[in-house]
Design a protein around this motif. Structure first.
Motif, mmCIF file in Angstrom:
data_model
loop_
_atom_site.group_PDB
_atom_site.id
_atom_site.type_symbol
_atom_site.label_atom_id
_atom_site.label_comp_id
_atom_site.label_asym_id
_atom_site.label_seq_id
_atom_site.Cartn_x
_atom_site.Cartn_y
_atom_site.Cartn_z
ATOM 1 N N LYS A 72 8.183 -23.500 -15.507
ATOM 2 C CA LYS A 72 8.023 -22.529 -16.375
ATOM 3 C C LYS A 72 8.733 -22.776 -17.616
ATOM 4 O O LYS A 72 9.121 -23.871 -18.250
ATOM 5 N N GLY A 73 8.535 -21.648 -18.461
ATOM 6 C CA GLY A 73 9.125 -21.920 -19.978
ATOM 7 C C GLY A 73 7.959 -22.231 -20.924
ATOM 8 O O GLY A 73 8.403 -22.280 -22.214
ATOM 9 N N GLU A 74 6.897 -22.567 -20.622
ATOM 10 C CA GLU A 74 5.885 -22.671 -21.608
ATOM 11 C C GLU A 74 5.552 -21.352 -22.346
ATOM 12 O O GLU A 74 5.210 -20.498 -21.979
ATOM 13 N N SER A 75 5.234 -21.481 -23.834
ATOM 14 C CA SER A 75 4.818 -20.378 -24.367
ATOM 15 C C SER A 75 3.355 -20.217 -24.257
ATOM 16 O O SER A 75 2.539 -21.225 -23.881
ATOM 17 N N GLN A 76 2.837 -18.890 -24.503
ATOM 18 C CA GLN A 76 1.363 -18.853 -24.553
ATOM 19 C C GLN A 76 0.554 -19.695 -25.252
ATOM 20 O O GLN A 76 -0.427 -20.175 -24.911
ATOM 21 N N ASP A 77 1.099 -19.970 -26.355
ATOM 22 C CA ASP A 77 0.234 -21.128 -27.312
ATOM 23 C C ASP A 77 0.270 -22.433 -26.604
ATOM 24 O O ASP A 77 -0.724 -23.076 -26.613
ATOM 25 N N GLN A 78 1.368 -22.660 -25.911
ATOM 26 C CA GLN A 78 1.400 -24.203 -24.916
ATOM 27 C C GLN A 78 0.157 -23.997 -23.809
ATOM 28 O O GLN A 78 -0.234 -24.895 -23.764
ATOM 29 N N LEU A 79 0.484 -22.636 -23.327
ATOM 30 C CA LEU A 79 -0.615 -22.623 -22.039
ATOM 31 C C LEU A 79 -1.858 -22.724 -22.451
ATOM 32 O O LEU A 79 -2.720 -23.460 -21.880
ATOM 33 N N CYS A 80 -2.347 -22.198 -23.747
ATOM 34 C CA CYS A 80 -3.619 -22.191 -24.131
ATOM 35 C C CYS A 80 -4.180 -23.378 -24.670
ATOM 36 O O CYS A 80 -5.352 -24.046 -24.627
ATOM 37 N N GLY A 81 -3.110 -24.205 -25.184
ATOM 38 C CA GLY A 81 -3.160 -25.755 -25.836
ATOM 39 C C GLY A 81 -3.639 -26.536 -24.686
ATOM 40 O O GLY A 81 -4.287 -27.427 -24.913
ATOM 41 N N ASN A 82 -3.069 -26.412 -23.697
ATOM 42 C CA ASN A 82 -3.241 -27.081 -22.348
ATOM 43 C C ASN A 82 -4.730 -26.883 -21.788
ATOM 44 O O ASN A 82 -5.336 -28.014 -21.617
ATOM 45 N N ALA A 83 -5.132 -25.513 -21.708
ATOM 46 C CA ALA A 83 -6.394 -25.362 -21.298
ATOM 47 C C ALA A 83 -7.470 -26.002 -22.023
ATOM 48 O O ALA A 83 -8.341 -26.529 -21.701
ATOM 49 N N LYS A 84 -7.221 -25.764 -23.457
ATOM 50 C CA LYS A 84 -8.140 -26.263 -24.373
ATOM 51 C C LYS A 84 -8.296 -27.766 -24.256
ATOM 52 O O LYS A 84 -9.295 -28.568 -24.517
ATOM 53 N N LYS A 85 -7.202 -28.518 -23.996
ATOM 54 C CA LYS A 85 -7.184 -29.840 -24.230
ATOM 55 C C LYS A 85 -7.899 -30.576 -22.955
ATOM 56 O O LYS A 85 -8.766 -31.313 -22.954
ATOM 57 N N ALA A 86 -7.701 -30.005 -21.788
ATOM 58 C CA ALA A 86 -8.543 -30.079 -20.394
ATOM 59 C C ALA A 86 -9.992 -29.898 -20.750
ATOM 60 O O ALA A 86 -10.770 -30.674 -20.222
ATOM 61 N N ALA A 87 -10.073 -28.859 -21.158
ATOM 62 C CA ALA A 87 -11.682 -28.346 -21.378
ATOM 63 C C ALA A 87 -12.399 -29.434 -22.454
ATOM 64 O O ALA A 87 -13.454 -29.774 -22.224
ATOM 65 N N THR A 88 -11.543 -29.924 -23.414
ATOM 66 C CA THR A 88 -12.291 -30.835 -24.327
ATOM 67 C C THR A 88 -12.534 -32.044 -23.678
ATOM 68 O O THR A 88 -13.577 -32.782 -23.653
ATOM 69 N N LEU A 89 -11.586 -32.675 -22.930
ATOM 70 C CA LEU A 89 -11.867 -33.602 -21.884
ATOM 71 C C LEU A 89 -13.144 -33.723 -21.095
ATOM 72 O O LEU A 89 -13.649 -34.455 -20.728
ATOM 73 N N ALA A 90 -13.237 -32.419 -20.257
ATOM 74 C CA ALA A 90 -13.987 -31.963 -19.314
ATOM 75 C C ALA A 90 -15.480 -32.160 -20.283
ATOM 76 O O ALA A 90 -16.585 -32.556 -19.507
ATOM 77 N N VAL A 91 -15.603 -31.832 -21.206
ATOM 78 C CA VAL A 91 -16.747 -31.507 -22.263
ATOM 79 C C VAL A 91 -17.303 -32.941 -22.436
ATOM 80 O O VAL A 91 -18.513 -33.436 -22.281
ATOM 81 N N GLN A 92 -16.338 -33.831 -22.913
ATOM 82 C CA GLN A 92 -16.695 -35.231 -23.225
ATOM 83 C C GLN A 92 -17.286 -35.997 -21.768
ATOM 84 O O GLN A 92 -18.010 -36.803 -22.040
ATOM 85 N N THR A 93 -16.675 -35.685 -20.562
ATOM 86 C CA THR A 93 -17.015 -36.276 -19.414
ATOM 87 C C THR A 93 -18.564 -35.791 -19.259
ATOM 88 O O THR A 93 -19.410 -36.605 -18.774
ATOM 89 N N LEU A 94 -18.670 -34.518 -19.298
ATOM 90 C CA LEU A 94 -19.901 -33.678 -18.726
ATOM 91 C C LEU A 94 -21.127 -34.267 -19.804
ATOM 92 O O LEU A 94 -22.268 -34.528 -19.119
#
Length: 199
Positions: free
Chosen positions: A173-195
């Motif tokens: 717990k304790g992550e800000s909304q910006d941190q949550l969305c930053g994590n989602a965006k980072k993983a999405a970027t990595l997944a696109v690179q693999t795709l």
């Protein structure tokens, strides 16, 4: 906490984060969303999604192959668990939970029946804005009126298709909304690179 409970919690957050397209979804009280410049906000209709640098269909792609071992290390997850996952009202589709023990999970689904414009054009109970993810247009999706629950990113990879990535803390717990969305965006970027390498 058992793995099965964790999967239920992560799956529930996917349904919540993607509820924009349900007409009978639970409404939320509008509240602050994550930061970003006002020009990047795209919760109004007819958001213009930029032209894709490539057409990356997700048909037949194993979502548990979309993050490599080194990428999993980068986002600190140790296990990839396949499952049939329902995003909003789209029916169950092959997905994968990338888990860090009981702390948090990333959920990855290749949606073959949803365009990101469905989120960007507004409606439902989510707030969305247009992002750039590895050169592709994407929608950042947050449940209206919530803060610090989860964040999803849907990437425009092909006509009528999206690569959907949701980040949900479970016991961490304790992550800000910006941190949550930053994590989602980072993983999405990595997944696109693999795709890109799988097509």
């Amino acid at each position: 906490m058992s793995k099965s409970i964790l999967k239920v919690m992560a799956a529930a957050s996917v349904l919540v984060a993607a509820a924009a397209c349900t007409t009978g979804g639970v409404g939320g009280t509008p509240g602050p969303t994550s930061g970003g410049s006002p020009t990047s906000e795209s919760s109004k209709p007819n958001a213009e999604v930029p032209k894709r640098p490539a057409d990356l269909k997700v048909n037949g792609v194993d979502p548990c192959k979309l993050l490599t071992a080194s990428q999993m290390t980068e986002i600190k997850v140790a296990e990839a668990v396949p499952d049939q996952i329902e995003v909003s009202d789209l029916g169950k589709q092959p997905g994968c939970f990338y888990e860090n023990g009981v702390k948090y999970a990333y959920t990855v689904v290749g949606l073959t029946n949803r365009d990101i414009r469905a989120w960007l054009d507004g409606g439902g109970n989510t707030t969305s804005k247009l992002l750039d993810v590895a050169g592709f247009g994407a929608a950042e999706i947050i449940l209206t009126g919530t803060e610090g629950v989860n964040c999803a990113v849907a990437v425009d990879v092909s006509d009528g298709q999206a690569l959907y990535v949701n980040y949900s803390p479970t016991t961490q717990k304790g992550e800000s909304q910006d941190q949550l969305c930053g994590n989602a965006k980072k993983a999405a970027t990595l997944a696109v690179q693999t795709l890109k390498t799988l097509k």
